[in-house]
Design a protein around this motif. Structure first.
Motif, short mmCIF file in Angstrom:
data_model
loop_
_atom_site.label_atom_id
_atom_site.label_comp_id
_atom_site.label_asym_id
_atom_site.label_seq_id
_atom_site.Cartn_x
_atom_site.Cartn_y
_atom_site.Cartn_z
N LEU A 37 3.96 -32.01 -17.97
CA LEU A 37 2.88 -31.76 -18.93
C LEU A 37 2.25 -33.07 -19.39
O LEU A 37 1.03 -33.14 -19.63
CB LEU A 37 3.44 -30.99 -20.13
N VAL A 38 3.05 -34.12 -19.53
CA VAL A 38 2.50 -35.42 -19.94
C VAL A 38 1.65 -36.01 -18.82
O VAL A 38 0.57 -36.56 -19.06
CB VAL A 38 3.64 -36.38 -20.33
N ASN A 39 2.12 -35.87 -17.57
CA ASN A 39 1.37 -36.44 -16.45
C ASN A 39 0.10 -35.66 -16.15
O ASN A 39 -0.92 -36.23 -15.77
CB ASN A 39 2.25 -36.50 -15.19
N LEU A 40 0.17 -34.33 -16.32
CA LEU A 40 -1.02 -33.51 -16.07
C LEU A 40 -1.86 -33.48 -17.34
O LEU A 40 -1.88 -32.49 -18.08
CB LEU A 40 -0.61 -32.09 -15.65
N THR A 41 -2.54 -34.58 -17.60
CA THR A 41 -3.28 -34.67 -18.86
C THR A 41 -4.38 -33.62 -18.95
O THR A 41 -4.73 -33.19 -20.04
CB THR A 41 -3.89 -36.08 -18.99
N SER A 42 -4.95 -33.21 -17.81
CA SER A 42 -6.00 -32.20 -17.86
C SER A 42 -5.46 -30.88 -18.37
O SER A 42 -6.11 -30.19 -19.16
CB SER A 42 -6.62 -32.02 -16.48
N LEU A 43 -4.24 -30.52 -17.94
CA LEU A 43 -3.64 -29.27 -18.40
C LEU A 43 -3.34 -29.34 -19.89
O LEU A 43 -3.63 -28.40 -20.64
CB LEU A 43 -2.36 -28.99 -17.60
N ALA A 44 -2.73 -30.43 -20.34
CA ALA A 44 -2.42 -30.57 -21.76
C ALA A 44 -3.70 -30.55 -22.60
O ALA A 44 -3.74 -29.98 -23.69
CB ALA A 44 -1.65 -31.87 -22.00
N THR A 45 -4.77 -31.17 -22.08
CA THR A 45 -6.04 -31.18 -22.82
C THR A 45 -6.62 -29.77 -22.92
O THR A 45 -7.11 -29.38 -23.99
CB THR A 45 -7.05 -32.10 -22.11
N GLU A 46 -6.56 -29.00 -21.82
CA GLU A 46 -7.05 -27.63 -21.86
C GLU A 46 -6.27 -26.79 -22.86
O GLU A 46 -6.85 -26.01 -23.63
CB GLU A 46 -6.95 -27.01 -20.46
N MET A 47 -4.93 -26.96 -22.87
CA MET A 47 -4.12 -26.21 -23.82
C MET A 47 -4.49 -26.58 -25.25
O MET A 47 -4.58 -25.72 -26.13
CB MET A 47 -2.64 -26.48 -23.55
N GLY A 48 -4.70 -27.89 -25.50
CA GLY A 48 -5.07 -28.32 -26.83
C GLY A 48 -6.41 -27.74 -27.27
O GLY A 48 -6.57 -27.33 -28.42
N LYS A 49 -7.38 -27.67 -26.35
CA LYS A 49 -8.69 -27.09 -26.69
C LYS A 49 -8.57 -25.62 -27.04
O LYS A 49 -9.19 -25.13 -27.99
CB LYS A 49 -9.66 -27.28 -25.52
N LEU A 50 -7.78 -24.90 -26.24
CA LEU A 50 -7.63 -23.46 -26.50
C LEU A 50 -6.99 -23.21 -27.86
O LEU A 50 -7.45 -22.36 -28.63
CB LEU A 50 -6.78 -22.83 -25.39
N VAL A 51 -5.93 -23.97 -28.17
CA VAL A 51 -5.25 -23.79 -29.46
C VAL A 51 -6.17 -24.20 -30.59
O VAL A 51 -6.19 -23.57 -31.65
CB VAL A 51 -3.93 -24.59 -29.48
N SER A 52 -6.98 -25.24 -30.38
CA SER A 52 -7.90 -25.68 -31.43
C SER A 52 -8.92 -24.60 -31.77
O SER A 52 -9.40 -24.52 -32.91
CB SER A 52 -8.63 -26.96 -30.99
N GLU A 53 -9.26 -23.78 -30.78
CA GLU A 53 -10.26 -22.73 -31.01
C GLU A 53 -9.63 -21.42 -31.49
O GLU A 53 -10.32 -20.41 -31.58
CB GLU A 53 -11.06 -22.50 -29.73
N GLY A 54 -8.33 -21.43 -31.77
CA GLY A 54 -7.69 -20.25 -32.35
C GLY A 54 -6.96 -19.38 -31.35
O GLY A 54 -6.39 -18.35 -31.74
N TYR A 55 -6.95 -19.74 -30.06
CA TYR A 55 -6.21 -18.95 -29.08
C TYR A 55 -4.73 -19.24 -29.19
O TYR A 55 -4.31 -20.29 -29.71
CB TYR A 55 -6.71 -19.27 -27.67
N VAL A 56 -3.91 -18.33 -28.68
CA VAL A 56 -2.46 -18.48 -28.71
C VAL A 56 -1.92 -18.41 -27.29
O VAL A 56 -2.51 -17.77 -26.43
CB VAL A 56 -1.81 -17.40 -29.59
N ILE A 57 -0.78 -19.06 -27.05
CA ILE A 57 -0.18 -19.07 -25.71
C ILE A 57 1.34 -19.01 -25.82
O ILE A 57 1.92 -19.39 -26.85
CB ILE A 57 -0.58 -20.33 -24.91
N THR A 58 1.96 -18.48 -24.77
CA THR A 58 3.41 -18.49 -24.63
C THR A 58 3.75 -19.23 -23.34
O THR A 58 3.22 -18.90 -22.28
CB THR A 58 3.98 -17.06 -24.58
N VAL A 59 4.62 -20.23 -23.44
CA VAL A 59 5.00 -21.05 -22.28
C VAL A 59 6.41 -20.65 -21.85
O VAL A 59 7.34 -20.70 -22.66
CB VAL A 59 4.96 -22.55 -22.61
#
Length: 456
Positions: A290-312
């Motif tokens: 997750l740290v190396n795939l910065t694009s994935l972590a950034t996408e997750m951060g954007k989704l959470v910032s907009e109020g979406y929820v996720i389960t990993v």
């Protein structure tokens, strides 16, 4: 007299042709044959000698790093010099943490750079070393990009390669290369920096965020007993917990945007849950990806910032170690594996267990569209996937903050069509390569597709 001279000349010409034919036979069989498709290596090659030599630890690393074809091409173009560390240097003298770092599937590039650092694309015998009387060193380019080795001789006549002493000069000599035995492993600066950055990441002390799991969802009690408190002190649990309703099938509701700017700091939430994985222990591989795939972590951060929820669904280190190099070598493969482990809902162990207990099987959407992951009850827990590729939920609620939920599982999940393709013979895989290869969409298209999926 003329007849004698003529006889001597004839014999001389015969010997010269005989000598040239012998030399041509020896070197013609030893040198690689360049073709349009591949390079053929003769059994007398220095690469074959390396694999058959007593430098077994280095040979195993070369095979694990998938470097044989690259080295065959190098031998086809150059005479090479290999500096081979003794087995003890790789077995006992090497830092165990550094060796574990090299053997992790996700670090194959670092392993390749390290091994190529031990090879010079030119032939250097022991007699060609700089003399100690000159007090100089020679600089040689290695097969590792932008990396060089320095050869010099100490005053005590010890031949050195950077910091390593040559203990077996000219250990193996072949027409296409030469091997020198050295006392220790040579580590290029770029690989050392990669290792230091990973070690610094693991050393981060995780901060348990507000709302992190403190209560067992099944018993609704604290996971760790509370220290005794004086009479009259406030209760350890809020009074609302004593009045909480029974288990529910519905997942926890998504919280609304809050804070003075009316939005979530999704990047901080993602960072918190990655740090919690490191702090929890046993999920370092997942955190590293997750740290190396910065694009994935950034996408997750954007989704959470907009109020979406996720389960990993987070596979533990043991499960990640079972991944093969082939499964990770395809372009975009780590991203696709991670997308299949992210559910665009907020689920806890309680909500998933109650759902599978009531309905038998439940299909959850994943961010690897349009694939779904199947969950069912098994042995009093939740099992994801089918057959041999299934994984059990055994580390529940590692992180639950109302927006991101992390559930530990003991296996890596793959969509059904990927599993079917992995079990097919190589010929069938080749025929169906267009359907079996992981398709990586442009990042912008994937981001739009995920957002549309959430909104739909």
């Amino acid at each position: 007299m003329d007849f004698q001279i003529h006889g001597v000349v004839s014999k001389t010409i015969f010997y010269i042709f005989t000598f040239l034919s012998v030399i041509g036979t020896i070197y013609g069989s030893a040198l690689p044959i360049n073709s349009s498709s591949s390079v053929q290596i003769n059994s007398n090659s220095v690469l074959v000698a390396l694999l058959d030599s007593h430098y077994t630890e280095l040979s195993e690393l070369v095979e694990k790093a998938l470097l044989l074809q690259t080295l065959e091409e190098a031998v086809g173009k150059h005479n090479i010099t290999i500096f081979a560390p003794r087995n003890e240097a790789l077995e006992r003298d090497l830092d165990p943490e550094f060796k574990r770092f090299l053997l992790e599937p996700g670090n194959i590039k670092s392993l390749q750079k390290l091994l190529m650092f031990h090879i010079i694309p030119s032939r250097i015998g022991s007699s060609e070393w700089p003399s100690s009387s000159v007090n100089e060193s020679t600089r040689h380019r290695t097969l590792s990009t932008h990396e060089h080795l320095h050869l010099f001789t100490n005053k005590d006549s010890t031949k050195k390669v950077d910091l390593a002493a040559v203990i077996h000069p000219d250990a193996v000599i072949r027409p296409d290369g030469i091997i020198h035995g050295i006392e220790r492993l040579l580590i290029p600066r770029s690989v050392q920096e990669d290792f230091n950055s990973r070690r610094s990441l693991r050393a981060i002390s995780a901060v348990i965020p507000e709302g992190a799991p403190e209560i067992d969802p099944r018993t609704n009690r604290l996971k760790k007993p509370v220290a005794p408190v004086p009479a009259g002190s406030p209760p350890a649990l809020p009074i609302e917990d004593a009045m909480a309703p029974g288990p529910s099938l519905a997942p926890a509701p998504a919280p609304g945007p809050g804070g003075q700017h009316h939005h979530f700091d999704g990047h901080s939430q993602v960072k918190d849950f990655i740090q919690t994985l490191l702090h929890y222990g046993g999920y370092n591989e997942m955190a590293d990806i997750l740290v190396n795939l910065t694009s994935l972590a950034t996408e997750m951060g954007k989704l959470v910032s907009e109020g979406y929820v996720i389960t990993v669904l987070a596979p533990n280190d043991e499960a990640m170690s079972r991944l093969t190099t082939d499964q990770l070598s395809e372009p975009g493969a780590p991203e696709q594996i991670m997308y299949y482990h992210i559910i665009p809902e907020y689920q806890t162990e309680e909500s998933m267990y109650n759902a599978v207990r009531r309905f038998g099987k439940v299909k959850y959407d994943t961010l690897r569209l349009p694939h779904k992951v199947v969950a069912q009850e098994a042995d009093g827990s939740v099992k994801f996937g089918n057959g041999d590729e299934s994984a059990y939920l055994f580390d529940p609620d590692i992180f639950t903050d109302g927006r991101i939920s992390v559930q530990g599982i003991d296996g890596v999940l793959f969509p059904p069509d990927d599993k079917e393709n992995q079990s097919k013979p190589e010929t069938e895989k080749t025929v169906q390569s267009t359907s079996s290869k992981i398709s990586v969409k442009p990042r912008r298209d994937r981001e739009v597709e995920i957002r549309e999926f959430f909104k739909g």
